[in-house]
Design an enzyme around this catalytic site. Structure first.
Site, PDB file in Angstrom:
ATOM      1  N   GLY A 187       0.894  -1.291  -0.086  1.00  0.00           N
ATOM      2  CA  GLY A 187       0.015   0.110   0.155  1.00  0.00           C
ATOM      3  C   GLY A 187       0.938   1.093   0.178  1.00  0.00           C
ATOM      4  O   GLY A 187       1.860   1.405   0.811  1.00  0.00           O
ATOM      5  N   VAL A 209      18.032   8.465  -3.262  1.00  0.00           N
ATOM      6  CA  VAL A 209      18.731   8.666  -4.466  1.00  0.00           C
ATOM      7  C   VAL A 209      19.757   9.817  -4.283  1.00  0.00           C
ATOM      8  O   VAL A 209      20.940   9.500  -4.816  1.00  0.00           O
ATOM      9  CB  VAL A 209      17.702   9.380  -5.341  1.00  0.00           C
ATOM     10  CG1 VAL A 209      18.294   9.975  -6.707  1.00  0.00           C
ATOM     11  CG2 VAL A 209      16.587   8.425  -5.809  1.00  0.00           C
ATOM     12  N   ARG A 263       0.990  -4.880  -5.913  1.00  0.00           N
ATOM     13  CA  ARG A 263       0.842  -5.981  -5.262  1.00  0.00           C
ATOM     14  C   ARG A 263       1.151  -7.068  -6.407  1.00  0.00           C
ATOM     15  O   ARG A 263       0.479  -7.188  -7.471  1.00  0.00           O
ATOM     16  CB  ARG A 263      -0.634  -6.422  -4.462  1.00  0.00           C
ATOM     17  CG  ARG A 263      -0.998  -5.143  -3.790  1.00  0.00           C
ATOM     18  CD  ARG A 263      -1.514  -5.453  -2.426  1.00  0.00           C
ATOM     19  NE  ARG A 263      -2.192  -4.295  -1.847  1.00  0.00           N
ATOM     20  CZ  ARG A 263      -1.840  -3.819  -0.594  1.00  0.00           C
ATOM     21  NH1 ARG A 263      -0.768  -4.522   0.143  1.00  0.00           N
ATOM     22  NH2 ARG A 263      -2.294  -3.017  -0.187  1.00  0.00           N
ATOM     23  N   ASP A 286       4.901  -5.337   5.795  1.00  0.00           N
ATOM     24  CA  ASP A 286       5.405  -6.858   6.216  1.00  0.00           C
ATOM     25  C   ASP A 286       5.373  -7.703   5.353  1.00  0.00           C
ATOM     26  O   ASP A 286       6.436  -8.482   5.019  1.00  0.00           O
ATOM     27  CB  ASP A 286       4.455  -7.323   7.555  1.00  0.00           C
ATOM     28  CG  ASP A 286       3.130  -7.569   7.300  1.00  0.00           C
ATOM     29  OD1 ASP A 286       2.511  -6.444   6.308  1.00  0.00           O
ATOM     30  OD2 ASP A 286       2.738  -8.579   7.647  1.00  0.00           O
ATOM     31  N   THR A 320       4.023   2.237   5.948  1.00  0.00           N
ATOM     32  CA  THR A 320       2.656   1.724   5.992  1.00  0.00           C
ATOM     33  C   THR A 320       1.967   2.731   6.589  1.00  0.00           C
ATOM     34  O   THR A 320       2.646   2.689   7.693  1.00  0.00           O
ATOM     35  CB  THR A 320       2.728   0.261   6.146  1.00  0.00           C
ATOM     36  OG1 THR A 320       1.017  -0.103   6.542  1.00  0.00           O
ATOM     37  CG2 THR A 320       3.344  -0.210   7.499  1.00  0.00           C
ATOM     38  N   ASP A 335      -0.417   1.769   8.840  1.00  0.00           N
ATOM     39  CA  ASP A 335      -0.806   1.121   9.872  1.00  0.00           C
ATOM     40  C   ASP A 335       0.087   1.026  10.974  1.00  0.00           C
ATOM     41  O   ASP A 335      -0.553   0.703  12.194  1.00  0.00           O
ATOM     42  CB  ASP A 335      -0.791  -0.466   9.273  1.00  0.00           C
ATOM     43  CG  ASP A 335      -2.139  -0.601   8.403  1.00  0.00           C
ATOM     44  OD1 ASP A 335      -2.999   0.297   8.236  1.00  0.00           O
ATOM     45  OD2 ASP A 335      -2.255  -1.517   7.918  1.00  0.00           O
ATOM     46  N   ASP A 377       2.281  -0.693  12.164  1.00  0.00           N
ATOM     47  CA  ASP A 377       2.405  -1.919  12.688  1.00  0.00           C
ATOM     48  C   ASP A 377       3.470  -2.969  12.454  1.00  0.00           C
ATOM     49  O   ASP A 377       3.409  -3.951  12.623  1.00  0.00           O
ATOM     50  CB  ASP A 377       0.973  -2.739  12.394  1.00  0.00           C
ATOM     51  CG  ASP A 377       1.093  -3.138  11.046  1.00  0.00           C
ATOM     52  OD1 ASP A 377       2.133  -2.464   9.985  1.00  0.00           O
ATOM     53  OD2 ASP A 377       0.309  -3.806  10.403  1.00  0.00           O
ATOM     54  N   MET A 410      -8.997   3.266   8.704  1.00  0.00           N
ATOM     55  CA  MET A 410      -8.533   1.934   7.887  1.00  0.00           C
ATOM     56  C   MET A 410      -7.454   1.561   9.444  1.00  0.00           C
ATOM     57  O   MET A 410      -7.296   1.867  10.188  1.00  0.00           O
ATOM     58  CB  MET A 410      -7.360   2.506   6.852  1.00  0.00           C
ATOM     59  CG  MET A 410      -7.857   2.774   5.672  1.00  0.00           C
ATOM     60  SD  MET A 410      -6.611   3.065   4.414  1.00  0.00           S
ATOM     61  CE  MET A 410      -7.768   2.916   2.885  1.00  0.00           C
ATOM     62  N   ARG A 431      -6.875  -2.840   9.178  1.00  0.00           N
ATOM     63  CA  ARG A 431      -7.315  -4.430   9.154  1.00  0.00           C
ATOM     64  C   ARG A 431      -7.040  -4.882  10.222  1.00  0.00           C
ATOM     65  O   ARG A 431      -7.779  -5.567  10.829  1.00  0.00           O
ATOM     66  CB  ARG A 431      -6.860  -4.921   7.860  1.00  0.00           C
ATOM     67  CG  ARG A 431      -7.903  -4.582   6.783  1.00  0.00           C
ATOM     68  CD  ARG A 431      -7.734  -5.560   5.450  1.00  0.00           C
ATOM     69  NE  ARG A 431      -6.483  -5.795   5.021  1.00  0.00           N
ATOM     70  CZ  ARG A 431      -5.975  -5.026   4.118  1.00  0.00           C
ATOM     71  NH1 ARG A 431      -6.788  -4.048   3.299  1.00  0.00           N
ATOM     72  NH2 ARG A 431      -4.766  -4.955   3.707  1.00  0.00           N
ATOM     73  N   GLU A 452     -16.062   9.208  21.824  1.00  0.00           N
ATOM     74  CA  GLU A 452     -16.875   8.714  22.970  1.00  0.00           C
ATOM     75  C   GLU A 452     -16.597   7.017  23.113  1.00  0.00           C
ATOM     76  O   GLU A 452     -16.400   6.509  24.014  1.00  0.00           O
ATOM     77  CB  GLU A 452     -18.432   8.711  22.926  1.00  0.00           C
ATOM     78  CG  GLU A 452     -18.875  10.211  23.171  1.00  0.00           C
ATOM     79  CD  GLU A 452     -18.360  11.330  22.459  1.00  0.00           C
ATOM     80  OE1 GLU A 452     -18.125  11.181  21.221  1.00  0.00           O
ATOM     81  OE2 GLU A 452     -18.219  12.405  23.108  1.00  0.00           O
TER      82      GLU A 452
HETATM   83  P1  ATP Z   1       0.558  -2.848   3.559  1.00  0.00           P
HETATM   84  O1  ATP Z   1       1.009  -2.921   5.011  1.00  0.00           O
HETATM   85  O2  ATP Z   1       0.436  -1.683   3.166  1.00  0.00           O
HETATM   86  O3  ATP Z   1      -0.228  -3.951   3.061  1.00  0.00           O
HETATM   87  P2  ATP Z   1       2.764  -4.840   2.498  1.00  0.00           P
HETATM   88  O4  ATP Z   1       4.037  -4.566   1.996  1.00  0.00           O
HETATM   89  O5  ATP Z   1       2.736  -5.662   3.738  1.00  0.00           O
HETATM   90  O6  ATP Z   1       2.024  -3.215   2.597  1.00  0.00           O
HETATM   91  P3  ATP Z   1       1.756  -6.812   0.759  1.00  0.00           P
HETATM   92  O7  ATP Z   1       0.695  -6.463  -0.411  1.00  0.00           O
HETATM   93  O8  ATP Z   1       1.267  -7.762   1.925  1.00  0.00           O
HETATM   94  O9  ATP Z   1       1.926  -5.292   1.293  1.00  0.00           O
HETATM   95  O10 ATP Z   1       3.033  -7.344   0.018  1.00  0.00           O
HETATM   96  C1  ATP Z   1       3.515  -6.445  -1.030  1.00  0.00           C
HETATM   97  C2  ATP Z   1       4.123  -7.380  -1.899  1.00  0.00           C
HETATM   98  O11 ATP Z   1       5.407  -8.343  -1.375  1.00  0.00           O
HETATM   99  C3  ATP Z   1       3.295  -8.428  -2.491  1.00  0.00           C
HETATM  100  O12 ATP Z   1       2.553  -7.910  -3.457  1.00  0.00           O
HETATM  101  C4  ATP Z   1       4.401  -9.445  -2.958  1.00  0.00           C
HETATM  102  O13 ATP Z   1       4.739  -9.220  -4.306  1.00  0.00           O
HETATM  103  C5  ATP Z   1       5.479  -9.473  -1.998  1.00  0.00           C
HETATM  104  N1  ATP Z   1       5.307 -10.803  -1.078  1.00  0.00           N
HETATM  105  C6  ATP Z   1       4.436 -10.528   0.015  1.00  0.00           C
HETATM  106  N2  ATP Z   1       4.686 -11.752   0.589  1.00  0.00           N
HETATM  107  C7  ATP Z   1       5.641 -12.430  -0.178  1.00  0.00           C
HETATM  108  C8  ATP Z   1       5.961 -13.779  -0.007  1.00  0.00           C
HETATM  109  N3  ATP Z   1       5.803 -14.670   1.096  1.00  0.00           N
HETATM  110  N4  ATP Z   1       7.255 -14.101  -0.962  1.00  0.00           N
HETATM  111  C9  ATP Z   1       7.544 -13.451  -1.824  1.00  0.00           C
HETATM  112  N5  ATP Z   1       6.951 -11.866  -1.955  1.00  0.00           N
HETATM  113  C10 ATP Z   1       5.875 -11.445  -1.177  1.00  0.00           C
END
Ligand code: ATP
Length: 327
Positions: free
Chosen positions: A14, A27, A75, A106, A130, A132, A134, A174, A176, A192
């Site tokens: 995200g 950069v 993603r 994560d 992120t 979140d 978290d 937001m 989850r 509240e």
């Molecule tokens: P957000 O917290 O905003 O959701 P995020 O980094 O956790 O961010 P994800 O969609 O869970 O978002 O992961 C981003 C990308 O990381 C995935 O689209 C995928 O390409 C890669 N990814 C996630 N898990 C794995 C995995 N187990 N092995 C390889 N690539 C992964």
């Protein structure tokens, strides 16, 4: 120790305000130190599609104030496969890249760690990006401060109309798996009640709270519901409507407006610090680490540890304070 000569930077998962200041810092820090930099478009998908371009200091001019990410994000399912990772690796090698900065959550770090274990000759550093908030190893993640401020601005406006009409609003924000935004926004707006994925609030308790508010002459009430609450704002409102007749009850889902917008000063500075630190870590020969901010100092955490410890811990003291301050 592996000497780095060219790095790539990508944003994944995200989008979050503060990613652009971070890209800018990556950069410019790299170029200042005599490294070459490639920007990868659309996260891991860009590695697989060989969608990358050489960046210079002017590639990142005037982006500090922009929300989203100039590199785009995605993603990417193919990166989860061995074939996808192999293609990504070949493309990185073909472009002469030996270091990678990944900005994301994560999921992004899980992918980065798997990739780095398979192909250790590419050093990898993660930056927590992120809304979140978290991730283990950093008190704050990029975008959390801006998103919280955006939520507060929206709730303040809703409070005006709630107050004018003696209304009760259920506002979904937001988060989850994490109640971080809900909790901070709730305290800031005098909600509240705050309903979070980490805490099960009984509906009877919520109704008692609202009745006490009315008894104490409150003219409006705001209940903040994190997206991850298992009942959801609409169902909660429906349940409460059956027993609370003194308020006109409305529901607002804030949705994606919470992701966008110009990064706050905090996120611009955090993005700059983490981007700067990520490149310096690569130069020092670090890999499989996340750069974070703890007690206002940069800290490196093993990606492995960051992922195994990953779990948002609800600050019970803040929750308790919020309950008291909203009587
Ligand atoms: P957000 O917290 O905003 O959701 P995020 O980094 O956790 O961010 P994800 O969609 O869970 O978002 O992961 C981003 C990308 O990381 C995935 O689209 C995928 O390409 C890669 N990814 C996630 N898990 C794995 C995995 N187990 N092995 C390889 N690539 C992964």
């Amino acid at each position: 120790m592996q000497k780095i000569s060219k790095i790539a930077v990508l944003t994944s998962g995200g989008d979050a305000p503060g990613m652009n200041p971070c890209i800018r810092a990556v950069v410019r820090t790299a170029i200042y130190n005599g490294l070459h930099v490639a920007g990868v478009r659309q996260g891991y998908q860009g590695l697989i599609d060989n969608n990358m371009y050489d960046m210079d200091p002017r590639s990142v001019s005037n982006i500090l104030n922009l929300g989203g990410t100039i590199l785009k994000t995605a993603r990417c399912l193919p990166f989860r496969t061995d074939e996808g990772m192999e293609t990504a690796y070949k493309n990185l090698k073909a472009n002469g890249i030996d270091g990678l900065v990944v900005i994301g959550g994560d999921g992004t770090f899980t992918g980065a760690l798997r990739f780095s274990k398979k192909y250790p000759d590419i050093a990898v550093i993660g930056v927590p990006g992120t809304i979140d908030n978290d991730l283990y190893g950093s008190t704050y993640t990029l975008g959390f401060d801006t998103a919280t401020n955006t939520v507060i601005e929206a709730i303040d406006k809703i409070r005006d109309t709630a107050d004018a009409h003696d209304r009760l609003f259920f506002i979904e924000v937001m988060g989850r798996d994490s109640g971080a935004i809900a909790l901070r926004a709730g305290i800031s707006c005098g909600a509240e009640a705050i309903l979070l994925p980490e805490r099960d609030t009984a509906i009877e308790h919520l109704i008692e709270n609202l009745k006490a508010g009315q008894y104490n002459k409150k003219s409006s009430s705001i209940v903040i519901v994190a997206e991850g609450d298992k009942r959801g704002a609409y169902d909660l409102a429906e349940e409460v409507r059956k027993q609370v007749k003194f308020y006109d009850i409305k529901v607002t889902i804030l949705g994606h407006l919470q992701r966008g917008g110009s990064p706050s000063a905090f996120d611009r500075i955090l993005g700059s610090r983490l981007g700067f630190a990520a490149v310096n870590a690569l130069i020092k020969g670090e890999t499989q680490k996340m750069v974070g901010l703890e007690a206002n100092h940069i800290k490196l955490t093993d990606l492995e540890e960051a992922l195994t410890q990953h779990q948002f811990k609800l600050e019970e003291d803040l929750m308790e304070m919020s309950d008291i301050l909203s009587i």
